[in-house]
Structures are given as C-alpha cells and as structure tokens.
Design an enzyme around this catalytic site. Structure first.
Site, PDB file in Angstrom:
ATOM      1  N   ARG A  89     -10.237   0.108 -14.758  1.00 41.74           N
ATOM      2  CA  ARG A  89     -10.683  -1.430 -15.260  1.00 41.74           C
ATOM      3  C   ARG A  89     -10.823  -2.245 -14.069  1.00 41.74           C
ATOM      4  NH1 ARG A  89      -7.008  -5.210 -14.532  1.00 41.74           N
ATOM      5  NH2 ARG A  89      -5.454  -3.896 -14.002  1.00 41.74           N
ATOM      6  N   ARG A  90     -10.133  -2.175 -12.943  1.00 43.73           N
ATOM      7  CA  ARG A  90     -10.426  -3.143 -11.950  1.00 43.73           C
ATOM      8  C   ARG A  90     -11.738  -2.698 -11.331  1.00 43.73           C
ATOM      9  NH1 ARG A  90      -4.280  -2.204  -9.683  1.00 43.73           N
ATOM     10  NH2 ARG A  90      -3.311  -3.620 -10.948  1.00 43.73           N
ATOM     11  N   ARG A 125       0.828   2.500  -0.747  1.00 44.73           N
ATOM     12  CA  ARG A 125      -0.640   1.930  -0.565  1.00 44.73           C
ATOM     13  C   ARG A 125      -0.696   1.032   0.467  1.00 44.73           C
ATOM     14  NH1 ARG A 125      -1.794   0.830  -7.012  1.00 44.73           N
ATOM     15  NH2 ARG A 125       0.341   1.108  -7.223  1.00 44.73           N
ATOM     16  N   LYS A 168       2.876  -1.991 -19.040  1.00 42.57           N
ATOM     17  CA  LYS A 168       1.490  -1.282 -18.946  1.00 42.57           C
ATOM     18  C   LYS A 168       1.328   0.172 -18.981  1.00 42.57           C
ATOM     19  CE  LYS A 168       0.386  -1.871 -14.246  1.00 42.57           C
ATOM     20  NZ  LYS A 168      -0.621  -2.430 -13.208  1.00 42.57           N
ATOM     21  N   ASP A 169       2.726   0.881 -18.465  1.00 48.50           N
ATOM     22  CA  ASP A 169       2.861   2.096 -18.432  1.00 48.50           C
ATOM     23  C   ASP A 169       2.944   2.816 -19.679  1.00 48.50           C
ATOM     24  OD1 ASP A 169       2.501   1.928 -15.623  1.00 48.50           O
ATOM     25  OD2 ASP A 169       4.604   2.078 -15.127  1.00 48.50           O
ATOM     26  N   ARG A 214      -3.739   5.971  -4.269  1.00 50.34           N
ATOM     27  CA  ARG A 214      -2.489   6.265  -5.108  1.00 50.34           C
ATOM     28  C   ARG A 214      -1.310   6.177  -4.457  1.00 50.34           C
ATOM     29  NH1 ARG A 214      -2.080   9.952  -9.096  1.00 50.34           N
ATOM     30  NH2 ARG A 214       0.017   8.743  -9.293  1.00 50.34           N
ATOM     31  N   GLY A 215      -0.354   6.243  -4.939  1.00 49.77           N
ATOM     32  CA  GLY A 215       0.978   6.007  -4.498  1.00 49.77           C
ATOM     33  C   GLY A 215       1.616   4.757  -4.748  1.00 49.77           C
ATOM     34  N   CYS A 259      -5.530   4.823 -20.241  1.00 51.79           N
ATOM     35  CA  CYS A 259      -5.965   4.554 -18.665  1.00 51.79           C
ATOM     36  C   CYS A 259      -7.168   5.310 -18.288  1.00 51.79           C
ATOM     37  CB  CYS A 259      -4.727   4.776 -17.845  1.00 51.79           C
ATOM     38  SG  CYS A 259      -4.408   6.525 -17.747  1.00 51.79           S
TER      39      CYS A 259
END
Length: 361
Positions: A148-149, A172, A97-98, A166-167, A260
């Site tokens: 998206r989420r 997280r 997905k990256d 983030r992180g 993204c």
C-alpha cells in the site's frame, strides 16, 4: 485456585482476586501497547489481578520474506488466538490493522481504543537529515514492507526506488541507521509515538501523499465471544469515534476482498455527526488507481434508538456494546457502499492484477 473456567489468586492478606490473563506478541512495541491497555483496566478494575502472557507469532518468526508473500491472513494473530481458544489467556491485545476483517468463529473484538495518529511517517537515514522525500536524490532507496505504501509513494515520488524491509520497529531502525542500504524508511507514526521515538519522525505523510491502512493506529482487544463478563469488562475501553471509523474501514476492505497482499488505503474522519471516508485501490506500481469519498450521518436518533444496542451483533468482527447500533450500521453501510462504488469503476481488475503480480514476484 481454579474455579470453573476462571483462575483466582490469594494475596498475603487472604484477599482473593480473579486473574485476568492478557495475551500479547513479544515485540517491544506489542508489550508497550499491551501494558497501556492493562494500565487502563487496572485503573477501572483494581480488584482484578492482571497477568501478561507474551508469545511469538508467525509474522515475528519469518523475517526473510515480504509479509504479502507469506500468504497467511493472520500472521500476527493466529498463535494468540490459539491461546485464547485454549483458555490460556482471557483477552488479547492487537494492532487492529493486523486483524483480518473476518475473525475465526467464537472470537470478537470487544474493544477498539482511541486511535493514535493513523498516518505514515518518513524516517530518514541520519545522513539525509533535513531532506524530504521530494528532495532526496534520484534513485534513493526507500524501505517499506507495505504494498500500500509503495504503490502510493511510487506514483507520488517517481524518482525514488522502493525495497522490502522486515522486522520489528527496533530491527528496521537498526537496518536503516547502521547500513547505507536505505535513504529512508516508512513506518506507522503510531508505533513510533508509542515507543517514545517521535523525534525520529522526519515528516508525517498527509493523505494526498499516502493514505493509511485499514485500522492503522488503533488498538483492539480480542476476546471469546461467549465470555459475556469479559466482553462487558473491556467494552468500557471503546472510543466511539474510532469504533465507527474502523467499522467503516473494515467493511470497505471486506467488501473489496482485500488483504495485506493488495494495495488498499483509506482516510476517515468524524466531524459534526458526519463520518467521512475516502478509500482507494492501486496497482502495484501506483500507475493505476481509483479513489472516491463518501459520507454518512452518525447522529444519534431518538432516546429509544440509543437503548436498542443489540449486544450480540458483530459488525466486521467488532462487538461495540456501548456505541449506538444505528451509528454502527451507518458506518458499516458506508464502507460497503464506498467499496461497491470502487468496484463499479474497475477496482476488482486492478486488485486481481496486483494480487497476481505480487504472487509472481
């Protein structure tokens, strides 16, 4: 020992092995994912000597801004691809997905491994154990770095608030557990499972609550497109169903011109030689959405068609040597047709506004 572009090593018994260098991000999850690929390659090719080369990427270094605001398409991949280009590594392991739907010239995804659970998971703050997103108090803050989420969950759970977090996974979870800023965070179930933290999953979000990101849960091995021997070597790692699902998903995203910085979500499955795909786009607040489902046959044709795999054809960045070309073509067409259907119903307008609002934030 260097010979041409290749590096060799001699052990104490005088045995010479070719060195295969595998590039990875430095995070614990990236290392676990890369080690799992290295272990499979070791099993298949015991005569090769594998070396793992870890490095930091832009996405690992810039942690004070939302991913969608950094504006770089290859946040977690660029430094690794630079090393690949300079022959410092022979292959790179990524979360699929990256990887952008268009890869830089000269690179290809030589393997897409069997997909882990692609769904998103809710991890609750310890004080909320036993609750669900439905039963969390009004205005509870949910952490997610994904537009998206947030878009899907805002629509489904209007009583909750969403804030960026983030992180890497460790960071997280630490932010969740050690402060009271978040009632819960949303993470990919696949990452939690690979880290051995399945016990932290409070609930898995079903597609009706939150569809997943393109390629989520799948690992990709990126190689130099001209390295025929490395391509051949990694191609045995392909999982055919995952390859077809991810080609359809990537074709869908590419046709929508999504990245993204816009909320695009998918859900795919293979059942009885049919590939089913649901795709959706959302406004940032989730109030507008377009969602459709289509399917196509991926049944193998006659014997000859199985042999007609053109090994040099890339489909949305994927070279799948061991998967029938017809099935790959059908998967790619499915993604494009589904995107076109959404575009005909106004998806472009929703995504354009989402992009502008996100840029203005």
């Amino acid at each position: 020992m260097e010979e041409g572009p290749y590096k060799y090593i001699r052990d104490g018994n005088g045995k010479v092995s070719r060195v295969i260098r595998i590039g990875t991000r430095k995070s614990q999850l990236a290392r676990i994912q890369t080690d799992s690929v290295a272990d499979k390659l070791k099993e298949l090719y015991p005569d090769f000597h594998l070396e793992i080369v870890a490095m930091s990427t832009t996405g690992d270094i810039i942690l004070d801004r939302a991913l969608s605001k950094i504006g770089e398409k290859s946040l977690f991949t660029k430094e690794l691809e630079n090393a690949l280009e300079r022959n410092e590594v022979d292959l790179v392991v990524h979360s699929l997905k990256d990887l952008p739907t268009s890869l830089p010239a000269g690179f290809t995804i030589g393997a897409v491994l069997k997909r882990e659970n692609p769904h998103d998971a809710v991890v609750l703050h310890p004080s909320n154990t036993g609750k669900t997103l439905d039963t969390l108090p009004e205005k509870s803050v949910i952490g997610t770095s994904s537009l998206r989420r947030a878009a899907q969950l805002k629509k489904r759970f209007p009583h909750l608030e969403f804030k960026d977090i983030r992180g890497n996974l460790n960071t997280r979870l630490k932010k969740l557990d050690e402060k009271d800023d978040f009632a819960a965070i949303i993470l990919a179930a696949a990452g939690l499972k690979r880290m051995g933290w399945e016990n932290r999953i409070s609930m898995i979000l079903e597609p009706e609550d939150c569809m997943y990101a393109v390629g989520q849960g799948a690992l990709a091995v990126e190689v130099r497109a001209r390295d025929a021997d490395i391509l051949e070597m990694v191609s045995v790692l392909h999982d055919p169903d995952t390859v077809l699902r991810c080609i359809a998903e990537r074709a869908f995203l590419k046709q929508l011109e999504g990245g993204c910085s816009v909320p695009v979500a998918v859900h795919t499955k293979v059942k009885e030689s049919q590939l089913y795909m649901t795709g959706a786009v959302y406004s940032l607040d989730g109030s507008q959405s377009i969602k459709e489902t289509m399917q196509t046959s991926i049944a193998p044709g006659d014997e000859q068609s199985l042999e007609r795999v053109d090994e040099q054809v890339q489909r949305v960045g994927v070279t799948a040597m061991k998967v029938p070309a017809e099935a790959q073509d059908a998967a790619e067409r499915l993604g494009i047709k589904l995107a076109d259907l959404l575009l005909s119903k106004g998806a472009k307008e929703i995504l354009t506004v989402a992009r502008q609002l996100n840029d203005a934030r």
